[in-house]
Design an enzyme around this catalytic site. Sequence first.
Site, PDB file in Angstrom:
ATOM      1  N   LYS A 106       2.252 -19.134   5.522  1.00  0.00           N
ATOM      2  CA  LYS A 106       1.609 -19.598   6.755  1.00  0.00           C
ATOM      3  C   LYS A 106       1.293 -18.411   7.645  1.00  0.00           C
ATOM      4  O   LYS A 106       1.917 -17.378   7.461  1.00  0.00           O
ATOM      5  CB  LYS A 106       2.502 -20.625   7.465  1.00  0.00           C
ATOM      6  CG  LYS A 106       3.605 -20.009   8.344  1.00  0.00           C
ATOM      7  CD  LYS A 106       4.259 -21.018   9.230  1.00  0.00           C
ATOM      8  CE  LYS A 106       3.766 -20.949  10.639  1.00  0.00           C
ATOM      9  NZ  LYS A 106       4.666 -20.296  11.584  1.00  0.00           N
TER      10      LYS A 106
ATOM     11  N   GLU B 175      14.365 -23.890  20.230  1.00  0.00           N
ATOM     12  CA  GLU B 175      14.938 -22.592  19.860  1.00  0.00           C
ATOM     13  C   GLU B 175      15.417 -21.860  21.099  1.00  0.00           C
ATOM     14  O   GLU B 175      14.730 -21.860  22.110  1.00  0.00           O
ATOM     15  CB  GLU B 175      13.879 -21.728  19.176  1.00  0.00           C
ATOM     16  CG  GLU B 175      13.412 -22.309  17.879  1.00  0.00           C
ATOM     17  CD  GLU B 175      12.382 -21.424  17.184  1.00  0.00           C
ATOM     18  OE1 GLU B 175      12.458 -20.206  17.335  1.00  0.00           O
ATOM     19  OE2 GLU B 175      11.522 -21.987  16.508  1.00  0.00           O
TER      20      GLU B 175
ATOM     21  N   HIS C 253       7.842 -23.666   5.141  1.00  0.00           N
ATOM     22  CA  HIS C 253       9.234 -23.559   4.698  1.00  0.00           C
ATOM     23  C   HIS C 253      10.081 -24.769   5.107  1.00  0.00           C
ATOM     24  O   HIS C 253      11.133 -25.004   4.545  1.00  0.00           O
ATOM     25  CB  HIS C 253       9.874 -22.242   5.162  1.00  0.00           C
ATOM     26  CG  HIS C 253      10.307 -22.238   6.598  1.00  0.00           C
ATOM     27  ND1 HIS C 253       9.454 -21.973   7.631  1.00  0.00           N
ATOM     28  CD2 HIS C 253      11.508 -22.469   7.170  1.00  0.00           C
ATOM     29  CE1 HIS C 253      10.112 -22.038   8.784  1.00  0.00           C
ATOM     30  NE2 HIS C 253      11.366 -22.331   8.532  1.00  0.00           N
TER      31      HIS C 253
ATOM     32  N   HIS D  63       5.243 -27.310  10.956  1.00  0.00           N
ATOM     33  CA  HIS D  63       6.583 -27.850  10.690  1.00  0.00           C
ATOM     34  C   HIS D  63       6.776 -29.267  11.248  1.00  0.00           C
ATOM     35  O   HIS D  63       7.264 -30.151  10.557  1.00  0.00           O
ATOM     36  CB  HIS D  63       7.649 -26.921  11.270  1.00  0.00           C
ATOM     37  CG  HIS D  63       7.490 -25.483  10.852  1.00  0.00           C
ATOM     38  ND1 HIS D  63       7.028 -25.127   9.605  1.00  0.00           N
ATOM     39  CD2 HIS D  63       7.734 -24.315  11.507  1.00  0.00           C
ATOM     40  CE1 HIS D  63       6.997 -23.798   9.518  1.00  0.00           C
ATOM     41  NE2 HIS D  63       7.417 -23.287  10.661  1.00  0.00           N
TER      42      HIS D  63
ATOM     43  N   LYS E  40      13.636 -27.363   3.143  1.00  0.00           N
ATOM     44  CA  LYS E  40      14.961 -27.683   3.706  1.00  0.00           C
ATOM     45  C   LYS E  40      15.474 -28.990   3.103  1.00  0.00           C
ATOM     46  O   LYS E  40      14.748 -29.983   3.050  1.00  0.00           O
ATOM     47  CB  LYS E  40      14.867 -27.840   5.231  1.00  0.00           C
ATOM     48  CG  LYS E  40      14.566 -26.539   5.980  1.00  0.00           C
ATOM     49  CD  LYS E  40      14.538 -26.793   7.483  1.00  0.00           C
ATOM     50  CE  LYS E  40      13.944 -25.626   8.254  1.00  0.00           C
ATOM     51  NZ  LYS E  40      14.862 -24.563   8.575  1.00  0.00           N
TER      52      LYS E  40
ATOM     53  N   ARG F 202       0.819  -1.221   0.000  1.00  0.00           N
ATOM     54  CA  ARG F 202       0.000   0.000   0.000  1.00  0.00           C
ATOM     55  C   ARG F 202       0.849   1.267   0.000  1.00  0.00           C
ATOM     56  O   ARG F 202       0.459   2.282  -0.535  1.00  0.00           O
ATOM     57  CB  ARG F 202      -0.950  -0.018   1.198  1.00  0.00           C
ATOM     58  CG  ARG F 202      -2.190  -0.811   0.866  1.00  0.00           C
ATOM     59  CD  ARG F 202      -3.223  -0.710   1.927  1.00  0.00           C
ATOM     60  NE  ARG F 202      -2.695  -1.198   3.193  1.00  0.00           N
ATOM     61  CZ  ARG F 202      -3.435  -1.566   4.232  1.00  0.00           C
ATOM     62  NH1 ARG F 202      -4.738  -1.492   4.152  1.00  0.00           N
ATOM     63  NH2 ARG F 202      -2.890  -1.996   5.327  1.00  0.00           N
TER      64      ARG F 202
HETATM   65  C1  BG6 Z   1       8.320 -20.089  11.921  1.00  0.00           C
HETATM   66  C2  BG6 Z   1       7.764 -19.702  13.275  1.00  0.00           C
HETATM   67  O1  BG6 Z   1       7.319 -20.605  11.093  1.00  0.00           O
HETATM   68  O2  BG6 Z   1       9.331 -21.073  12.105  1.00  0.00           O
HETATM   69  C3  BG6 Z   1       8.863 -19.186  14.179  1.00  0.00           C
HETATM   70  O3  BG6 Z   1       6.772 -18.704  13.120  1.00  0.00           O
HETATM   71  C4  BG6 Z   1       9.980 -20.217  14.268  1.00  0.00           C
HETATM   72  O4  BG6 Z   1       8.372 -18.891  15.466  1.00  0.00           O
HETATM   73  C5  BG6 Z   1      10.426 -20.633  12.879  1.00  0.00           C
HETATM   74  O5  BG6 Z   1      11.058 -19.618  14.967  1.00  0.00           O
HETATM   75  C6  BG6 Z   1      11.419 -21.788  12.953  1.00  0.00           C
HETATM   76  O6  BG6 Z   1      11.972 -22.015  11.689  1.00  0.00           O
HETATM   77  P1  BG6 Z   1      13.462 -22.541  11.548  1.00  0.00           P
HETATM   78  O7  BG6 Z   1      13.635 -22.778  10.082  1.00  0.00           O
HETATM   79  O8  BG6 Z   1      14.353 -21.480  12.079  1.00  0.00           O
HETATM   80  O9  BG6 Z   1      13.538 -23.789  12.374  1.00  0.00           O
END
Ligand code: BG6
Length: 499
Positions: free
Chosen positions: A144, A212, A174, A236, A178, A44
């Site tokens: 997503k 994480e 995503h 994931h 990988k 926008r």
């Molecule tokens: C994302 C989440 O989809 O995936 C994040 O919203 C998360 O919270 C991330 O940190 C993890 O992805 P990766 O590839 O770093 O393991």
Amino acid sequence: MNEPAQIIVFGATGDLARRKLYPALAHLAEDGHLKHASLIGVSRRPRTDDEFASTVRESAGDLAHHLEGLPIAYVSADVTDEASMKALCDRLDAMPGGAKAGRLFYLSLAPSLFASAVEGLAAVGLIHQHEEEKEAWRRVVVEKPFGHDLPSARALNAELHEHLREEQLYRIDHYLGKETVQNLLGFRFHNAIFEPLFNRHHVELVQITQSEPLGMEGRGAFYEEVGALRDVVQNHLLQVLTLVAMEPPVSLEPEAIRGHKVDVLRALRVMSPEDVERDTVRGQYVASEGKAGYLEEEGVSADSSTETFVAVRAQIDSWRWAGVPFLLRHGKQLPRKLTEVQIQFRTPALQLFNRPEGMSQSELRRKLEAGELCARRPNVLTLGIQPREGIQLSFGMKRPGPAMIMQPAELDFDYEETFGSQFAPAYERLILDAMRGDPTLFLRADEAEAAWEWTDAIRDGWAGGASPMRTYPAGSWGPEECHELFRGCEGGWTRGPRG
Ligand code: BG6
């Protein structure tokens, strides 16, 4: 790609586009895939083409020079405003290839805008369900999260299908981009020696971890609405699970693979509130060693009940996996970044070695059956997805010496040692596949819905008070209670290659 293609990014000035998409495009350009492509940013805010091109180059960093020669344009448009969408239409027609170019509409937008964006595109004829043969392809990539529960995902699918055929829709996860995740397929179905072992006769337990070390990093307000289960497990971790558990496909045709993945999701046992109480653990990190607790994070409400950790003991009710627990775990503010699958094989039928001194086989068996002793499982297959990309197989070896003592040893494969560290980022592969029209690594409508059905049952259980919220110190491996999910099996949660 040898035909003209236009990549149209909605949300062109947003965080995801800058962090992931433009660097991925630069990689694609480096590999020669964008020779006949152009990039059109849409959002926008008013911007000139040059300003946008500088944003793209800045985001691409060291790779920016590969983008030289890629036509880049910018259109300020609001998906709900037909006049501005018509202007977009004219601009696209004036770009290389014009209406004859294939068009990839990448919706890097707030999820609440997906349906109106598709409607806006359809209203000005930029997409339609019935591509005629003489026309070039029209595809839409959706980021997503795809819905926030089953009803919203169903509603979104219905809205998108009003203007697009399923084959035109590319729902991103995503993780499927990988290399190490894709290798799960290759590893299982190319190596005849492992596949016969992937079932309930040989596997005692499977665990999948994604941990994480970071907290909210400014995403607190977003996270409040989502939580660990929906942010990472629903998508994931379930995607990784489908690739570990699916039946061998008859070919690499996208639908052969996606069909079997959906079968796994459909076979996941939808939990009752009692199952949720017994088989899930949720937690929230609290301040520890200088790290803020979740409730202190910016954008988080002081009495938030959003989970930042989740562990689940899932069951797949299929012929292959009935009775084998699949333990899934994900959390924020854990000690390290780790994504790993561990397949723990059953103990040998007779424990000939390493028996407690003087104990007979029958006494040992009685004690094992009564749970008074735990047998060590010598064979564990570890599939390291990140940060260490590799595969380890552990087994017992006789320790040299006069006694028959078996000790653990390992076969260890490391991607980097074999292939170097030049892995294509996940988004590069996914964008290329969407341009080529290969949906294998994208979620099908029924796949997204099946994943939500399982997830919703857990959330419903929690909403009814099952498995109360636990806490864990920031920087620890999560609530103590998650060890109870191993009941009846030996071992514990992985902490990664460095223990
Ligand atoms: C994302 C989440 O989809 O995936 C994040 O919203 C998360 O919270 C991330 O940190 C993890 O992805 P990766 O590839 O770093 O393991």
